[in-house]
Design an enzyme around this catalytic site. Structure first.
Site, PDB file in Angstrom:
ATOM      1  N   GLU A  98     -40.208 -12.412 110.018  1.00 45.11           N
ATOM      2  CA  GLU A  98     -38.903 -11.767 109.842  1.00 45.11           C
ATOM      3  C   GLU A  98     -37.845 -12.658 110.455  1.00 45.11           C
ATOM      4  O   GLU A  98     -38.086 -13.292 111.477  1.00 45.11           O
ATOM      5  CB  GLU A  98     -38.875 -10.409 110.571  1.00 45.11           C
ATOM      6  CG  GLU A  98     -39.694  -9.352 109.897  1.00 45.11           C
ATOM      7  CD  GLU A  98     -40.479  -8.532 110.902  1.00 45.11           C
ATOM      8  OE1 GLU A  98     -40.293  -8.715 112.116  1.00 45.11           O
ATOM      9  OE2 GLU A  98     -41.293  -7.717 110.456  1.00 45.11           O
ATOM     10  N   TYR A 110     -37.630 -22.236 106.236  1.00 49.47           N
ATOM     11  CA  TYR A 110     -38.765 -21.477 105.699  1.00 49.47           C
ATOM     12  C   TYR A 110     -38.888 -21.661 104.184  1.00 49.47           C
ATOM     13  O   TYR A 110     -39.989 -21.827 103.649  1.00 49.47           O
ATOM     14  CB  TYR A 110     -38.616 -19.985 106.030  1.00 49.47           C
ATOM     15  CG  TYR A 110     -38.650 -19.683 107.508  1.00 49.47           C
ATOM     16  CD1 TYR A 110     -39.578 -20.291 108.353  1.00 49.47           C
ATOM     17  CD2 TYR A 110     -37.768 -18.773 108.076  1.00 49.47           C
ATOM     18  CE1 TYR A 110     -39.604 -20.012 109.709  1.00 49.47           C
ATOM     19  CE2 TYR A 110     -37.787 -18.491 109.430  1.00 49.47           C
ATOM     20  CZ  TYR A 110     -38.706 -19.118 110.247  1.00 49.47           C
ATOM     21  OH  TYR A 110     -38.729 -18.838 111.582  1.00 49.47           O
TER      22      TYR A 110
HETATM   23  C1  LIG Z   1     -34.593 -22.728 113.231  1.00 50.57           C
HETATM   24  C2  LIG Z   1     -34.868 -23.865 114.220  1.00 50.57           C
HETATM   25  C3  LIG Z   1     -36.192 -23.590 114.940  1.00 50.57           C
HETATM   26  C4  LIG Z   1     -34.955 -25.197 113.439  1.00 50.57           C
HETATM   27  O1  LIG Z   1     -35.312 -26.205 114.369  1.00 50.57           O
HETATM   28  P1  LIG Z   1     -34.767 -27.728 114.223  1.00 50.57           P
HETATM   29  O2  LIG Z   1     -35.594 -28.564 115.112  1.00 50.57           O
HETATM   30  O3  LIG Z   1     -33.309 -27.770 114.426  1.00 50.57           O
HETATM   31  O4  LIG Z   1     -35.082 -28.010 112.683  1.00 50.57           O
HETATM   32  P2  LIG Z   1     -35.344 -29.427 111.996  1.00 50.57           P
HETATM   33  O5  LIG Z   1     -34.508 -30.477 112.678  1.00 50.57           O
HETATM   34  O6  LIG Z   1     -36.799 -29.659 111.909  1.00 50.57           O
HETATM   35  O7  LIG Z   1     -34.742 -29.178 110.560  1.00 50.57           O
HETATM   36  C5  LIG Z   1     -35.529 -28.489 109.616  1.00 50.57           C
HETATM   37  C6  LIG Z   1     -34.663 -27.954 108.515  1.00 50.57           C
HETATM   38  O8  LIG Z   1     -33.777 -26.968 109.035  1.00 50.57           O
HETATM   39  C7  LIG Z   1     -32.557 -27.029 108.302  1.00 50.57           C
HETATM   40  N1  LIG Z   1     -31.491 -27.392 109.215  1.00 50.57           N
HETATM   41  C8  LIG Z   1     -31.613 -27.953 110.454  1.00 50.57           C
HETATM   42  N2  LIG Z   1     -30.405 -28.057 111.034  1.00 50.57           N
HETATM   43  C9  LIG Z   1     -29.517 -27.568 110.139  1.00 50.57           C
HETATM   44  C10 LIG Z   1     -28.101 -27.360 110.151  1.00 50.57           C
HETATM   45  N3  LIG Z   1     -27.362 -27.704 111.208  1.00 50.57           N
HETATM   46  N4  LIG Z   1     -27.531 -26.793 109.068  1.00 50.57           N
HETATM   47  C11 LIG Z   1     -28.269 -26.423 107.996  1.00 50.57           C
HETATM   48  N5  LIG Z   1     -29.626 -26.581 107.926  1.00 50.57           N
HETATM   49  C12 LIG Z   1     -30.215 -27.139 108.972  1.00 50.57           C
HETATM   50  C13 LIG Z   1     -32.724 -28.071 107.247  1.00 50.57           C
HETATM   51  O9  LIG Z   1     -33.235 -27.407 106.106  1.00 50.57           O
HETATM   52  C14 LIG Z   1     -33.786 -28.959 107.841  1.00 50.57           C
HETATM   53  O10 LIG Z   1     -34.522 -29.632 106.880  1.00 50.57           O
HETATM   54  P3  LIG Z   1     -34.167 -31.166 106.491  1.00 50.57           P
HETATM   55  O11 LIG Z   1     -34.307 -31.959 107.751  1.00 50.57           O
HETATM   56  O12 LIG Z   1     -35.224 -31.504 105.482  1.00 50.57           O
HETATM   57  O13 LIG Z   1     -32.786 -31.134 105.969  1.00 50.57           O
HETATM   58  C15 LIG Z   1     -33.692 -23.996 115.241  1.00 50.57           C
HETATM   59  O14 LIG Z   1     -32.483 -24.078 114.541  1.00 50.57           O
HETATM   60  C16 LIG Z   1     -33.606 -22.868 116.251  1.00 50.57           C
HETATM   61  O15 LIG Z   1     -34.271 -22.875 117.277  1.00 50.57           O
HETATM   62  N6  LIG Z   1     -32.786 -21.856 115.947  1.00 50.57           N
HETATM   63  C17 LIG Z   1     -32.607 -20.733 116.887  1.00 50.57           C
HETATM   64  C18 LIG Z   1     -33.828 -19.850 116.919  1.00 50.57           C
HETATM   65  C19 LIG Z   1     -34.189 -19.380 115.534  1.00 50.57           C
HETATM   66  O16 LIG Z   1     -33.325 -19.129 114.706  1.00 50.57           O
HETATM   67  N7  LIG Z   1     -35.495 -19.230 115.293  1.00 50.57           N
HETATM   68  C20 LIG Z   1     -36.014 -18.734 114.065  1.00 50.57           C
HETATM   69  C21 LIG Z   1     -36.054 -17.250 114.145  1.00 50.57           C
HETATM   70  S1  LIG Z   1     -37.142 -16.578 112.915  1.00 50.57           S
END
Ligand SMILES: CC(C)(COP(=O)(O)OP(=O)(O)OC[C@H]1O[C@@H](n2cnc3c(N)ncnc32)[C@H](O)[C@@H]1OP(=O)(O)O)[C@@H](O)C(=O)NCCC(=O)NCCS
Length: 146
Positions: A98, A110
């Protein structure tokens, strides 16, 4: 994930209501639960985590986050890839999760992995109140990034 990670993990929490150290510790020792931690480069600094459960062929991602300063560097993708790989190795056929409706970054990640929306839970989250989108991935078909 080990007990040594718990302090940094709780400090990294930003979502409200956040899990407490006790909740993370309970997860650590739950028989169906497992977790991965990401460390940043050679500094070995705690940079993120993913908490999952798998039972009877079904898996769930319960919590997943990368510390703000390390976001956008591929760690989230690595954590998710590692978790889905383990689910596949354990024989889980499906993974559920979720996520807040407005969380475009997580939803984009995702969906790149093949998760598809299967439900919508109005007012599921509080502080702020918001709907949850329910996602499902058929693991055998979708472990690799799309
Ligand atoms: C969601 C989360 C875990 C992603 O971690 P991350 O290390 O920043 O992600 P990545 O660097 O591996 O990026 C993966 C993908 O996320 C998306 N993404 C990352 N940063 C982004 C940004 N600033 N804007 C839009 N998309 C973005 C892209 O689709 C990216 O894929 P790509 O590299 O092929 O373009 C992180 O943003 C986070 O901790 N968010 C807060 C907690 C959260 O929301 N958890 C999920 C709850 S279910």
């Amino acid at each position: 994930m080990t007990e040594a990670d718990l302090v940094e993990l709780v400090l990294a929490e930003e979502e409200k209501p956040a899990w407490t150290a006790a909740q993370f510790a309970e997860e650590l020792y739950h028989p169906c639960a497992w977790q991965f931690v990401a460390c940043h480069d050679d500094s070995s600094r705690f940079a993120g985590y993913i908490c999952c459960r798998s039972v009877a062929g079904e898996a769930e991602i319960l919590k997943f986050a990368v510390i703000r300063q390390f976001r956008g560097q591929g760690l989230g993708r690595l954590l998710l890839q590692a978790a889905l790989q383990r689910m596949a190795e354990e024989g889980a056929g499906r993974c559920y999760l979720e996520v807040r409706d407005s969380n475009a970054v997580a939803r984009g990640l995702y969906e790149k992995f093949g998760f598809r929306q299967i439900g919508y839970r109005r007012d599921y989250y509080s502080s702020p109140r918001e709907a949850a989108v329910v996602y499902k991935l058929n693991i055998a078909k979708g472990v690799q990034k799309k």
